[in-house]
Design a protein around this motif. Structure first.
Motif, short mmCIF file in Angstrom:
data_model
loop_
_atom_site.label_atom_id
_atom_site.label_comp_id
_atom_site.label_asym_id
_atom_site.label_seq_id
_atom_site.Cartn_x
_atom_site.Cartn_y
_atom_site.Cartn_z
N LYS A 75 7.04 27.57 10.07
CA LYS A 75 6.73 29.00 10.13
C LYS A 75 7.48 29.82 9.09
N GLY A 76 8.45 29.23 8.43
CA GLY A 76 9.24 29.97 7.46
C GLY A 76 8.71 29.82 6.04
N SER A 77 9.56 30.11 5.07
CA SER A 77 9.18 30.01 3.67
C SER A 77 9.14 28.54 3.24
N ILE A 78 8.42 28.27 2.16
CA ILE A 78 8.35 26.91 1.63
C ILE A 78 9.73 26.46 1.14
N GLU A 79 10.45 27.35 0.51
CA GLU A 79 11.79 27.00 0.04
C GLU A 79 12.70 26.59 1.19
N ASP A 80 12.66 27.35 2.28
CA ASP A 80 13.49 27.02 3.43
C ASP A 80 13.06 25.71 4.08
N PHE A 81 11.77 25.41 4.03
CA PHE A 81 11.31 24.13 4.57
C PHE A 81 12.00 22.98 3.86
N TYR A 82 12.02 23.03 2.52
CA TYR A 82 12.63 21.94 1.77
C TYR A 82 14.14 21.94 1.87
N LYS A 83 14.74 23.08 2.14
CA LYS A 83 16.18 23.12 2.35
C LYS A 83 16.57 22.46 3.67
N GLU A 84 15.74 22.65 4.70
CA GLU A 84 16.15 22.29 6.06
C GLU A 84 15.48 21.04 6.62
N ASN A 85 14.37 20.60 6.03
CA ASN A 85 13.62 19.49 6.61
C ASN A 85 14.41 18.18 6.60
N LYS A 86 14.32 17.42 7.70
CA LYS A 86 15.07 16.19 7.85
C LYS A 86 14.19 14.93 7.75
N THR A 87 12.89 15.10 7.59
CA THR A 87 12.02 13.93 7.52
C THR A 87 11.83 13.42 6.09
N GLN A 88 12.30 14.17 5.11
CA GLN A 88 12.09 13.77 3.72
C GLN A 88 12.82 12.48 3.37
N LEU A 89 14.00 12.27 3.93
CA LEU A 89 14.80 11.12 3.55
C LEU A 89 14.05 9.82 3.83
N MET A 90 13.50 9.68 5.02
CA MET A 90 12.79 8.45 5.37
C MET A 90 11.50 8.31 4.57
N ASP A 91 10.79 9.42 4.37
CA ASP A 91 9.56 9.40 3.58
C ASP A 91 9.85 8.93 2.15
N LEU A 92 10.90 9.49 1.54
CA LEU A 92 11.25 9.12 0.17
C LEU A 92 11.79 7.70 0.09
N ALA A 93 12.54 7.28 1.10
CA ALA A 93 13.08 5.92 1.10
C ALA A 93 11.95 4.89 1.04
N LEU A 94 10.90 5.12 1.81
CA LEU A 94 9.77 4.20 1.79
C LEU A 94 9.05 4.25 0.45
N PHE A 95 8.79 5.45 -0.06
CA PHE A 95 8.04 5.58 -1.30
C PHE A 95 8.82 5.05 -2.50
N ASN A 96 10.12 5.28 -2.53
CA ASN A 96 10.93 4.88 -3.69
C ASN A 96 11.15 3.39 -3.80
N THR A 97 10.73 2.61 -2.80
CA THR A 97 10.78 1.16 -2.92
C THR A 97 9.43 0.56 -3.31
N GLN A 98 8.41 1.39 -3.43
CA GLN A 98 7.07 0.89 -3.71
C GLN A 98 6.86 0.62 -5.19
N PRO A 99 6.08 -0.41 -5.52
CA PRO A 99 5.82 -0.72 -6.93
C PRO A 99 5.24 0.45 -7.72
N VAL A 100 4.37 1.26 -7.09
CA VAL A 100 3.75 2.37 -7.81
C VAL A 100 4.79 3.38 -8.29
N TYR A 101 5.85 3.56 -7.50
CA TYR A 101 6.90 4.49 -7.91
C TYR A 101 7.56 4.02 -9.20
N TRP A 102 7.88 2.73 -9.27
CA TRP A 102 8.57 2.18 -10.44
C TRP A 102 7.62 2.02 -11.62
N GLN A 103 6.43 1.54 -11.37
CA GLN A 103 5.48 1.32 -12.46
C GLN A 103 4.96 2.61 -13.05
N ASP A 104 4.64 3.56 -12.19
CA ASP A 104 3.97 4.78 -12.64
C ASP A 104 4.94 5.90 -12.98
#
Length: 249
Positions: A75-104
Motif C-alpha cells: 500500500k505504500g510507495s514503490i521505494e519503501d517496498f524495496y526498502k522494507e520487503n523481506k522476500t527479495q533475498l530468497m527470490d534473488l538467491a534462487l535466480f542468481n544460481t540459475q544458468p541464465v543469470y550467468w550466461q545472459d
C-alpha cells in the motif's frame, strides 16, 4: 523398465542437485568453479539460521510468485517496498544460481578487469562479489538494508576484498563503469533517474544494463520502458551502442 521407484530427496540433496545442474550448464561462461555461485545456498542457510530442508522448501515454494504477491498487496510507495520487503533475498538467491543469470547477465561483463565499478540495485551482491574477485574495485548499492547486510556477510565469509556495499548512492563520477542488472525495470520514474545518472557519471564512463521489461501479469513490479529508454539515455547525455551498452559523452 521395472526398476523405477519413489525416492525421498533430502534438503541437502535437493540443494546439491540445484548447484551441480547450474554449474554444469554454466560451463565455459564463467570458465572456473565460481565460489560466489557455488556457496550461495550454503551462505543463505547460515545467514538466515535455517536448515537445508527449510531452504529447499522455501526455494521450491516459488519465491518469485510470493515476491510478486507482496508487491500487489503493498500500500505504500514503490521505494519503501524495496526498502522494507523481506522476500527479495530468497527470490534473488534462487535466480542468481540459475544458468541464465550467468550466461545472459554476467557473461557480457565477465571479462572486466582493473575497473572501478558501481553495481546499481546490487541485490544480494552476486555480480559485485564476482567482479571484485576478478580484480575490479566494486561498490554495490541497494536501498534494502537486509540485502546489504547479507552482502557484507558474504563478503566477510568469502574473504573477497576490493568490494564494499552501501544503502547510500555513491558519487557516480568515481566510476568508469556503472552496471544495472535487472534494476531499471523496477523504476517507475526511470526517466528522472537516467537524467540524474547522466548528470553524475563522468565523460567516457560506460553503462551496462540488462533489463526485463513488462510482463506485469506475473511480475507486476516490472515496468515497461522498452520504447523510451534509448531516447531517455540520449537525452541524458549517453551514446547508445546497443540494447545493453551506452557511454557517457
Amino acid at each position: 523398465v521395472g526398476h523405477i521407484k519413489a525416492r525421498v530427496v533430502t534438503g541437502d540433496e535437493a540443494i546439491a542437485n540445484m548447484v551441480r545442474t547450474s554449474q554444469k550448464e554454466i560451463g565455459s561462461v564463467v570458465n572456473m568453479e565460481c565460489v560466489v555461485q557455488s556457496t550461495l545456498f550454503e551462505d543463505v542457510t547460515e545467514y538466515l539460521k535455517i536448515s537445508n530442508k527449510e531452504l529447499s522448501t522455501q526455494l521450491m515454494d516459488n519465491p518469485s510468485s510470493k515476491h510478486a504477491d507482496d508487491f500487489r498487496n503493498w500500500k505504500g510507495s514503490i521505494e519503501d517496498f524495496y526498502k522494507e520487503n523481506k522476500t527479495q533475498l530468497m527470490d534473488l538467491a534462487l535466480f542468481n544460481t540459475q544458468p541464465v543469470y550467468w550466461q545472459d547477465r554476467i557473461n557480457p561483463i565477465g571479462g572486466m578487469r582493473n575497473s572501478k565499478i558501481l553495481d546499481l540495485g546490487c541485490g544480494i551482491g552476486t555480480a559485485s562479489l564476482f567482479l571484485a574477485q576478478n580484480r575490479n574495485t566494486v561498490v554495490g548499492y541497494d536501498i534494502n538494508s537486509q540485502l546489504i547486510d547479507f552482502c557484507n556477510f558474504r563478503k566477510s565469509k568469502l574473504g573477497i576484498t576490493h568490494v564494499s556495499f552501501t544503502t547510500e548512492m555513491p558519487d557516480l563520477a568515481d566510476f568508469n563503469l556503472v552496471i544495472a542488472i535487472d534494476f531499471l525495470e523496477h523504476l517507475d520514474t526511470l526517466h528522472d533517474f537516467l537524467l540524474k545518472l547522466g548528470k553524475g557519471m563522468k565523460p567516457e564512463s560506460r553503462l551496462y544494463h540488462s533489463d526485463i521489461w513488462g510482463g506485469q501479469e506475473t511480475h507486476p513490479m516490472h515496468f515497461d520502458h522498452s520504447k523510451e529508454i534509448d531516447d531517455w539515455l540520449k537525452e541524458s547525455g549517453f551514446i547508445v551502442w546497443d540494447l545493453r551498452w551506452a557511454a557517457r559523452v
